[in-house]
Design a protein around this motif. Structure first.
Motif, PDB file in Angstrom:
ATOM      1  N   ARG A 149     -10.813   7.255  -9.844  1.00  0.00           N
ATOM      2  CA  ARG A 149      -9.981   8.332  -9.269  1.00  0.00           C
ATOM      3  C   ARG A 149     -10.671   9.666  -9.447  1.00  0.00           C
ATOM      4  O   ARG A 149     -11.338   9.913 -10.449  1.00  0.00           O
ATOM      5  N   ILE A 150     -10.515  10.530  -8.433  1.00  0.00           N
ATOM      6  CA  ILE A 150     -10.984  11.910  -8.502  1.00  0.00           C
ATOM      7  C   ILE A 150      -9.809  12.806  -8.136  1.00  0.00           C
ATOM      8  O   ILE A 150      -9.229  12.664  -7.050  1.00  0.00           O
ATOM      9  N   SER A 151      -9.450  13.697  -9.044  1.00  0.00           N
ATOM     10  CA  SER A 151      -8.329  14.613  -8.797  1.00  0.00           C
ATOM     11  C   SER A 151      -7.095  13.874  -8.302  1.00  0.00           C
ATOM     12  O   SER A 151      -6.410  14.314  -7.373  1.00  0.00           O
ATOM     13  N   GLY A 152      -6.823  12.732  -8.927  1.00  0.00           N
ATOM     14  CA  GLY A 152      -5.633  11.973  -8.573  1.00  0.00           C
ATOM     15  C   GLY A 152      -5.753  11.137  -7.320  1.00  0.00           C
ATOM     16  O   GLY A 152      -4.770  10.537  -6.885  1.00  0.00           O
ATOM     17  N   ARG A 153      -6.941  11.076  -6.720  1.00  0.00           N
ATOM     18  CA  ARG A 153      -7.115  10.309  -5.477  1.00  0.00           C
ATOM     19  C   ARG A 153      -8.057   9.133  -5.722  1.00  0.00           C
ATOM     20  O   ARG A 153      -9.053   9.261  -6.429  1.00  0.00           O
ATOM     21  N   ASP A 154      -7.727   8.008  -5.102  1.00  0.00           N
ATOM     22  CA  ASP A 154      -8.490   6.782  -5.326  1.00  0.00           C
ATOM     23  C   ASP A 154      -9.885   6.850  -4.713  1.00  0.00           C
ATOM     24  O   ASP A 154     -10.075   7.313  -3.585  1.00  0.00           O
ATOM     25  N   ASP A 207       5.991   5.788 -13.057  1.00  0.00           N
ATOM     26  CA  ASP A 207       4.713   6.466 -12.782  1.00  0.00           C
ATOM     27  C   ASP A 207       4.183   7.145 -14.042  1.00  0.00           C
ATOM     28  O   ASP A 207       2.982   7.075 -14.346  1.00  0.00           O
ATOM     29  N   ASP A 208       5.066   7.828 -14.769  1.00  0.00           N
ATOM     30  CA  ASP A 208       4.643   8.493 -16.009  1.00  0.00           C
ATOM     31  C   ASP A 208       4.131   7.471 -17.019  1.00  0.00           C
ATOM     32  O   ASP A 208       3.109   7.687 -17.689  1.00  0.00           O
ATOM     33  N   LEU A 225       1.388   4.140 -10.612  1.00  0.00           N
ATOM     34  CA  LEU A 225       1.320   3.030  -9.665  1.00  0.00           C
ATOM     35  C   LEU A 225       2.142   3.244  -8.399  1.00  0.00           C
ATOM     36  O   LEU A 225       1.694   2.921  -7.289  1.00  0.00           O
ATOM     37  N   CYS A 226       3.353   3.740  -8.527  1.00  0.00           N
ATOM     38  CA  CYS A 226       4.186   3.928  -7.328  1.00  0.00           C
ATOM     39  C   CYS A 226       3.587   4.978  -6.396  1.00  0.00           C
ATOM     40  O   CYS A 226       3.635   4.844  -5.175  1.00  0.00           O
ATOM     41  N   THR A 227       3.009   6.012  -6.986  1.00  0.00           N
ATOM     42  CA  THR A 227       2.348   7.036  -6.174  1.00  0.00           C
ATOM     43  C   THR A 227       1.126   6.456  -5.480  1.00  0.00           C
ATOM     44  O   THR A 227       0.871   6.745  -4.300  1.00  0.00           O
ATOM     45  N   ARG A 228       0.369   5.626  -6.200  1.00  0.00           N
ATOM     46  CA  ARG A 228      -0.826   5.026  -5.601  1.00  0.00           C
ATOM     47  C   ARG A 228      -0.460   4.146  -4.412  1.00  0.00           C
ATOM     48  O   ARG A 228      -1.061   4.252  -3.349  1.00  0.00           O
ATOM     49  N   TYR A 229       0.504   3.271  -4.587  1.00  0.00           N
ATOM     50  CA  TYR A 229       0.757   2.252  -3.563  1.00  0.00           C
ATOM     51  C   TYR A 229       1.901   2.593  -2.608  1.00  0.00           C
ATOM     52  O   TYR A 229       2.059   1.931  -1.577  1.00  0.00           O
TER      53      TYR A 229
END
Length: 426
Positions: A143-148, A190-191, A201-205
């Motif tokens: 991940r970079i800055s919260g992005r996969d 998520d936390d 995980l929920c934010t990712r998917y």
């Protein structure tokens, strides 16, 4: 370099990237297209993968590929057809190795490239479906800055060594109840996952808690998955309504199965030697990393198989070094031949040590002993290791012998790879 991705799959991927695709349902058809340069222009994107200024121009008016491509794709954007990149001989994207194509595709979806305001994920999923037919897939590796950040993996290589597939199903089924995970809200889940494994995980998917957990089991590393399930079980045991109940309750079979699975994994965790971990990070091959992991994890329960893996590790290292130097190993070469050719290439044979050097005899002796490791592991493997049929009276070696084979092979491989890097041959 492997080539398992078929021409049919390559053609379909090219069509998706250059023309998009139609998603047809019974009632309607939707066309999806994504400009794979993303937020960049042609030159910015290609320079991330290729040294354009050092590559030749196909137009005699220009000095290099960068000048040539800039004129014909940016200054005059309609000079080239849409699929020019996939037919240009300077780029072996679609007629080269699987690795080249997969690396190119992953770069399209890198956070610094992709346009998050567009429908890149639909194109990503479409291409991933095509790749899976040939036993590859893209997956979020970092991940970079919260992005996969996506990489690729070979689906023919076993992902897990410490945990069984059926145990994964048991753990996932216990914690995923109709899309819910224990008493977590989406935000709290998520936390929790972000704290345990660094991924919300929920934010990712963008799925329910349970579905996100299921998807992560498909994507995550073995260590991440074990850590997450261990933390979830610990959380479950500390729930107020469970604390007193669990100490006396023997009827909760699902819980007790999950606890036994995770305790068994914890009890059998093998601490890898420090130099083996360093070696893993150096290797670019996922296969060799998996082999190192597997050797250490199998040394107690299956020393016979471990000895075979020790030999395969040396073979893989030598083949990787030779192939990186454009030398194709002869199929008839035995392990001795592979090590000989690798040491000659790296100029680390006893012959390369001048007698005028101080302690030359000692250095030569050590190099000779290193070379002997390969010969002797091959002999042990033939007699005791995996890869050959055994008689009914066969008795395998013990864990201590497996450790000796592992330690010897890792020592040799570490020395060869260090020598390889030192000569700047990569």
């Amino acid at each position: 370099m492997t080539s398992r991705i078929t021409n049919l799959t390559r053609r379909d991927i090219r069509d998706v990237l250059t023309r998009g695709f139609d998603d047809e349902s019974y009632f309607s058809s939707t066309h999806y297209y994504y400009d794979f340069w993303g937020r960049l222009n042609t030159i910015e994107f290609l320079n991330r993968l290729y040294p354009l200024k050092k590559m030749h121009s196909t137009d005699s008016r220009y000095n290099n590929a960068e000048e040539d491509i800039y004129i014909h794709t940016i200054t005059n954007p309609y000079d080239y057809p849409d699929d020019w990149l996939f037919t240009d001989d300077r780029f072996s994207i679609f007629n080269g190795s699987d690795e080249e194509l997969l690396t190119f595709i992953c770069e399209i979806f890198h956070p610094e490239v992709r346009d998050d305001s567009k429908n890149w994920k639909i194109i990503f999923d479409k291409i991933n479906g095509l790749l899976r037919a040939d036993k590859y897939e893209m997956y979020p590796k970092d991940r970079i800055s919260g992005r996969d950040v996506y990489s690729w993996r070979d689906l023919t290589i076993k992902r897990f060594h410490r945990i069984k597939e059926e145990d994964l199903a048991t753990l996932t089924g216990f914690f995923n109840k109709g899309g819910y995970v224990l008493n977590f809200s989406t935000a709290k889940f998520d936390d929790f996952t972000n704290r345990v494994i660094g991924i919300p995980l929920c934010t990712r998917y963008n799925l329910s808690k349970g579905k996100s957990l299921e998807q992560f089991v498909k994507d995550g590393t073995e260590e991440e998955i074990i850590n997450l399930f261990t933390a979830l079980l610990d959380y479950y045991e500390k729930l107020p309504e469970k604390t007193e109940q669990l100490s006396n309750d023997t009827s909760n079979n699902e819980y007790h199965k999950c606890k036994a699975i995770l305790e068994n994994i914890s009890n059998n965790t093998v601490i890898l030697h420090e130099h083996a971990e360093v070696l893993k990070k150096k290797f670019s091959s996922d296969y060799m990393n998996a082999e190192i992991d597997l050797m250490y994890k199998m040394q107690k329960d299956n020393p016979t198989e471990t000895i075979g893996k020790a030999k395969e590790l040396i073979e893989s290292c030598c083949e990787t070094i030779l192939e990186n130097c454009n030398i194709t190993p002869n199929r008839d070469w035995k392990l001795n031949n592979l090590v000989d050719e690798t040491m000659k290439l790296l100029e680390i044979t006893p012959k390369n040590i001048q007698d005028t050097e101080k302690e030359a005899a000692a250095i030569k002796a050590i190099l000779g002993s290193l070379k002997g490791i390969a010969s002797n592991i091959a002999i042990i493997r033939n007699a005791y290791g995996s890869g050959h049929g055994k008689s009914a009276n066969y008795v395998g070696l013990q864990e201590r012998h497996a450790k000796l084979a592992i330690g010897s092979s890792v020592t040799l491989v570490n020395f060869l790879w260090d020598s390889f890097e030192r000569k700047n041959l990569i």
